[in-house]
Motif scaffolding. Sequence first.
Motif, PDB file in Angstrom:
ATOM      1  N   SER A 370       0.846  -1.197   0.000  1.00  0.00           N
ATOM      2  CA  SER A 370       0.000   0.000   0.000  1.00  0.00           C
ATOM      3  C   SER A 370       0.876   1.239   0.000  1.00  0.00           C
ATOM      4  O   SER A 370       1.943   1.259   0.627  1.00  0.00           O
ATOM      5  CB  SER A 370      -0.905   0.005   1.237  1.00  0.00           C
ATOM      6  OG  SER A 370      -1.616   1.230   1.336  1.00  0.00           O
ATOM      7  N   ASP A 371       0.421   2.270  -0.681  1.00  0.00           N
ATOM      8  CA  ASP A 371       1.163   3.533  -0.678  1.00  0.00           C
ATOM      9  C   ASP A 371       0.903   4.340   0.579  1.00  0.00           C
ATOM     10  O   ASP A 371       1.591   5.327   0.839  1.00  0.00           O
ATOM     11  CB  ASP A 371       0.783   4.360  -1.914  1.00  0.00           C
ATOM     12  CG  ASP A 371       1.270   3.731  -3.204  1.00  0.00           C
ATOM     13  OD1 ASP A 371       2.288   3.019  -3.159  1.00  0.00           O
ATOM     14  OD2 ASP A 371       0.627   3.934  -4.262  1.00  0.00           O
ATOM     15  N   THR A 372      -0.108   3.933   1.360  1.00  0.00           N
ATOM     16  CA  THR A 372      -0.446   4.681   2.578  1.00  0.00           C
ATOM     17  C   THR A 372      -0.649   3.720   3.743  1.00  0.00           C
ATOM     18  O   THR A 372      -0.752   2.503   3.577  1.00  0.00           O
ATOM     19  CB  THR A 372      -1.739   5.494   2.399  1.00  0.00           C
ATOM     20  OG1 THR A 372      -2.858   4.607   2.438  1.00  0.00           O
ATOM     21  CG2 THR A 372      -1.738   6.257   1.076  1.00  0.00           C
ATOM     22  N   ASN A 373      -0.778   4.319   4.910  1.00  0.00           N
ATOM     23  CA  ASN A 373      -1.025   3.581   6.145  1.00  0.00           C
ATOM     24  C   ASN A 373      -2.522   3.433   6.412  1.00  0.00           C
ATOM     25  O   ASN A 373      -2.925   2.984   7.477  1.00  0.00           O
ATOM     26  CB  ASN A 373      -0.367   4.329   7.315  1.00  0.00           C
ATOM     27  CG  ASN A 373      -0.107   3.450   8.521  1.00  0.00           C
ATOM     28  OD1 ASN A 373       0.334   2.327   8.405  1.00  0.00           O
ATOM     29  ND2 ASN A 373      -0.397   3.976   9.698  1.00  0.00           N
ATOM     30  N   ASP A 374      -3.351   3.830   5.430  1.00  0.00           N
ATOM     31  CA  ASP A 374      -4.783   3.973   5.680  1.00  0.00           C
ATOM     32  C   ASP A 374      -5.635   2.798   5.222  1.00  0.00           C
ATOM     33  O   ASP A 374      -6.862   2.882   5.245  1.00  0.00           O
ATOM     34  CB  ASP A 374      -5.303   5.255   5.008  1.00  0.00           C
ATOM     35  CG  ASP A 374      -4.687   6.505   5.624  1.00  0.00           C
ATOM     36  OD1 ASP A 374      -4.429   6.483   6.843  1.00  0.00           O
ATOM     37  OD2 ASP A 374      -4.457   7.480   4.887  1.00  0.00           O
ATOM     38  N   VAL A 375      -5.036   1.713   4.751  1.00  0.00           N
ATOM     39  CA  VAL A 375      -5.834   0.556   4.343  1.00  0.00           C
ATOM     40  C   VAL A 375      -6.094  -0.347   5.550  1.00  0.00           C
ATOM     41  O   VAL A 375      -5.361  -0.309   6.537  1.00  0.00           O
ATOM     42  CB  VAL A 375      -5.141  -0.234   3.204  1.00  0.00           C
ATOM     43  CG1 VAL A 375      -4.958   0.647   1.974  1.00  0.00           C
ATOM     44  CG2 VAL A 375      -3.805  -0.816   3.657  1.00  0.00           C
ATOM     45  N   SER A 376      -7.115  -1.156   5.450  1.00  0.00           N
ATOM     46  CA  SER A 376      -7.595  -1.939   6.592  1.00  0.00           C
ATOM     47  C   SER A 376      -6.512  -2.795   7.233  1.00  0.00           C
ATOM     48  O   SER A 376      -6.398  -2.855   8.465  1.00  0.00           O
ATOM     49  CB  SER A 376      -8.757  -2.825   6.149  1.00  0.00           C
ATOM     50  OG  SER A 376      -9.228  -3.609   7.221  1.00  0.00           O
ATOM     51  N   THR A 377      -5.699  -3.469   6.428  1.00  0.00           N
ATOM     52  CA  THR A 377      -4.696  -4.379   6.977  1.00  0.00           C
ATOM     53  C   THR A 377      -3.520  -3.648   7.617  1.00  0.00           C
ATOM     54  O   THR A 377      -2.738  -4.261   8.350  1.00  0.00           O
ATOM     55  CB  THR A 377      -4.171  -5.326   5.886  1.00  0.00           C
ATOM     56  OG1 THR A 377      -3.740  -4.541   4.756  1.00  0.00           O
ATOM     57  CG2 THR A 377      -5.246  -6.308   5.442  1.00  0.00           C
ATOM     58  N   ALA A 378      -3.390  -2.355   7.338  1.00  0.00           N
ATOM     59  CA  ALA A 378      -2.348  -1.549   7.980  1.00  0.00           C
ATOM     60  C   ALA A 378      -2.888  -0.812   9.201  1.00  0.00           C
ATOM     61  O   ALA A 378      -2.187  -0.641  10.196  1.00  0.00           O
ATOM     62  CB  ALA A 378      -1.758  -0.549   6.991  1.00  0.00           C
ATOM     63  N   LYS A 379      -4.140  -0.390   9.138  1.00  0.00           N
ATOM     64  CA  LYS A 379      -4.728   0.356  10.249  1.00  0.00           C
ATOM     65  C   LYS A 379      -5.070  -0.541  11.433  1.00  0.00           C
ATOM     66  O   LYS A 379      -5.062  -0.089  12.580  1.00  0.00           O
ATOM     67  CB  LYS A 379      -6.019   1.056   9.792  1.00  0.00           C
ATOM     68  CG  LYS A 379      -5.806   2.263   8.914  1.00  0.00           C
ATOM     69  CD  LYS A 379      -7.095   3.041   8.708  1.00  0.00           C
ATOM     70  CE  LYS A 379      -8.161   2.223   8.014  1.00  0.00           C
ATOM     71  NZ  LYS A 379      -9.365   3.042   7.710  1.00  0.00           N
ATOM     72  N   ASN A 380      -5.404  -1.794  11.139  1.00  0.00           N
ATOM     73  CA  ASN A 380      -5.913  -2.693  12.170  1.00  0.00           C
ATOM     74  C   ASN A 380      -4.972  -3.871  12.416  1.00  0.00           C
ATOM     75  O   ASN A 380      -4.242  -4.286  11.528  1.00  0.00           O
ATOM     76  CB  ASN A 380      -7.281  -3.247  11.743  1.00  0.00           C
ATOM     77  CG  ASN A 380      -8.277  -2.152  11.434  1.00  0.00           C
ATOM     78  OD1 ASN A 380      -8.576  -1.333  12.289  1.00  0.00           O
ATOM     79  ND2 ASN A 380      -8.786  -2.121  10.208  1.00  0.00           N
ATOM     80  N   GLU A 381      -5.012  -4.395  13.623  1.00  0.00           N
ATOM     81  CA  GLU A 381      -4.272  -5.611  13.930  1.00  0.00           C
ATOM     82  C   GLU A 381      -4.956  -6.773  13.214  1.00  0.00           C
ATOM     83  O   GLU A 381      -6.122  -7.084  13.473  1.00  0.00           O
ATOM     84  CB  GLU A 381      -4.266  -5.858  15.444  1.00  0.00           C
ATOM     85  CG  GLU A 381      -3.498  -7.101  15.850  1.00  0.00           C
ATOM     86  CD  GLU A 381      -3.551  -7.356  17.347  1.00  0.00           C
ATOM     87  OE1 GLU A 381      -2.560  -7.873  17.890  1.00  0.00           O
ATOM     88  OE2 GLU A 381      -4.582  -7.047  17.971  1.00  0.00           O
TER      89      GLU A 381
END
Length: 485
Positions: A370-381
């Motif tokens: 992902s180019d950002t930290n805002d996708v589900s697998t990055a935002k959530n455990e």
Amino acid sequence: MGSYNQWNKQFIAGTWREGRSDSVYEDRNPYSNEVIAKIKMATLEDIDEAYRSAEQSQMAWEEVNAFKKSEVMEKAASIMESRREEIVDLLIRETGSSFVKANVELDFCISITKEAASFPKRMGEEMVPSLVPGKENRVYRRPIGVVGIISPFNFPMYLSIRSVAPALAAGNGVVLKPDEQTAISGGLFIAKIFEEAGLPKGLLNVTVASIDEIGDGFVDHPIPRLISFTGSNKVGKHIGERCGRNMKKAALELGGNNALIVLEDADLEKSVDSAAFGSYFHNGQICMAINRIIVHQSICDKFIDKLSEKVKKITAGNPQNHENMIGPLINKEAVKRILGQIEKAKNEGAQIVLEGKIEGNVMYPYILKSDTNDVSTAKNEVFGPVTTIIPFNTEEEAIQIANDTQYGLSGAIHAGSVEKGVEIAKRIKTGMIHVNDQSVNDEPLIAFGGEKESGLGRIGGKWSLDEFTTFQWISIQNEPRDYPF
């Protein structure tokens, strides 16, 4: 030496007996779905009896000679080692652990119990100077009294014992409520170990109960002065609130959204090795697992290629095959939940670099970018065999991405310069972080715990001793004191 049994019984007030509930829980092997045990569940009445037993037994246990307490802990550690084959087999069958993970977990259990064996001899007093002439100040370290422990399914034996052994060694009584999915390895087997080790009857109690039936009764009961909980931050925050209302301590080890930062000058091969282990050990079902890999843009493509190549070689399937490094997730709901997170991340712009497959409850590794930290697998455990790679251009950007989470449990940094790695590590808001390693680390002498929504308190070494004890100031006025009236 025969095998332990009676897995259909609760351990309350020194007696193995069925729970009083009408409901029966089927403890199943997450790979084969085989029923390992049928357990008649505990009720609020059972929990009340367990707490009262622990309270009554604790008063006598506190007075037991320190060397005798230590002997019980040492004996418990020795029993675990002598029953290694039996315990490892249970962890494989009940929790889906790989052979490697099961042995690692048992080693952790033995180590923390041996460390706890030193606690009874460290329960002394301290003399503190006084402002008042002729006054003698003594500060005594005392047991809290009774500790309630709630443990999870992922490392069930260790995440129970790391509270049970220190609490008992410090002179407390204990009531343990393991996750029902891993009731044997997380609780009932532990009761057998300490029973064989000579722990006084009634001091340690194990209650297997459903939250649907008991609600907040385990936490709200007036007897325990500390609730030690390991699990999700949602449940942990609720327990913390209940403890606050009832003026009791809460030791909370909660979730994580841990980042591995790979700097431009990092050793690529070593960072890939760390990323693979930290992301996929025990299928990613570890609070310390690497959830996000933050890689410098200049090496990101090479890193992805090498990680994908390595991860494709990780063997998955039946954990009773000792060659398999990945076994099943704990249940089919976990598989469904994780696939939902992956699909959501795709819709939010993430790219699937490596797509795993599903065989029953076995999920093969996934890699997303992902180019950002805002996708589900990055935002959530995620709590599964999934990692998300995020590129960065500057060190400041990497630090910002790593800190952009409500969690703060663990993390890791790979850097060519160790001192640069340490300086960046100091700026990551997390309770634990490792330079030129991965995020899944635990040791019996180290302060283990998180910041932000990853929990309260520290477990391990002298920090465990502090967690499970309190202090009492006793002063003695040896000379007549002058009062103003």
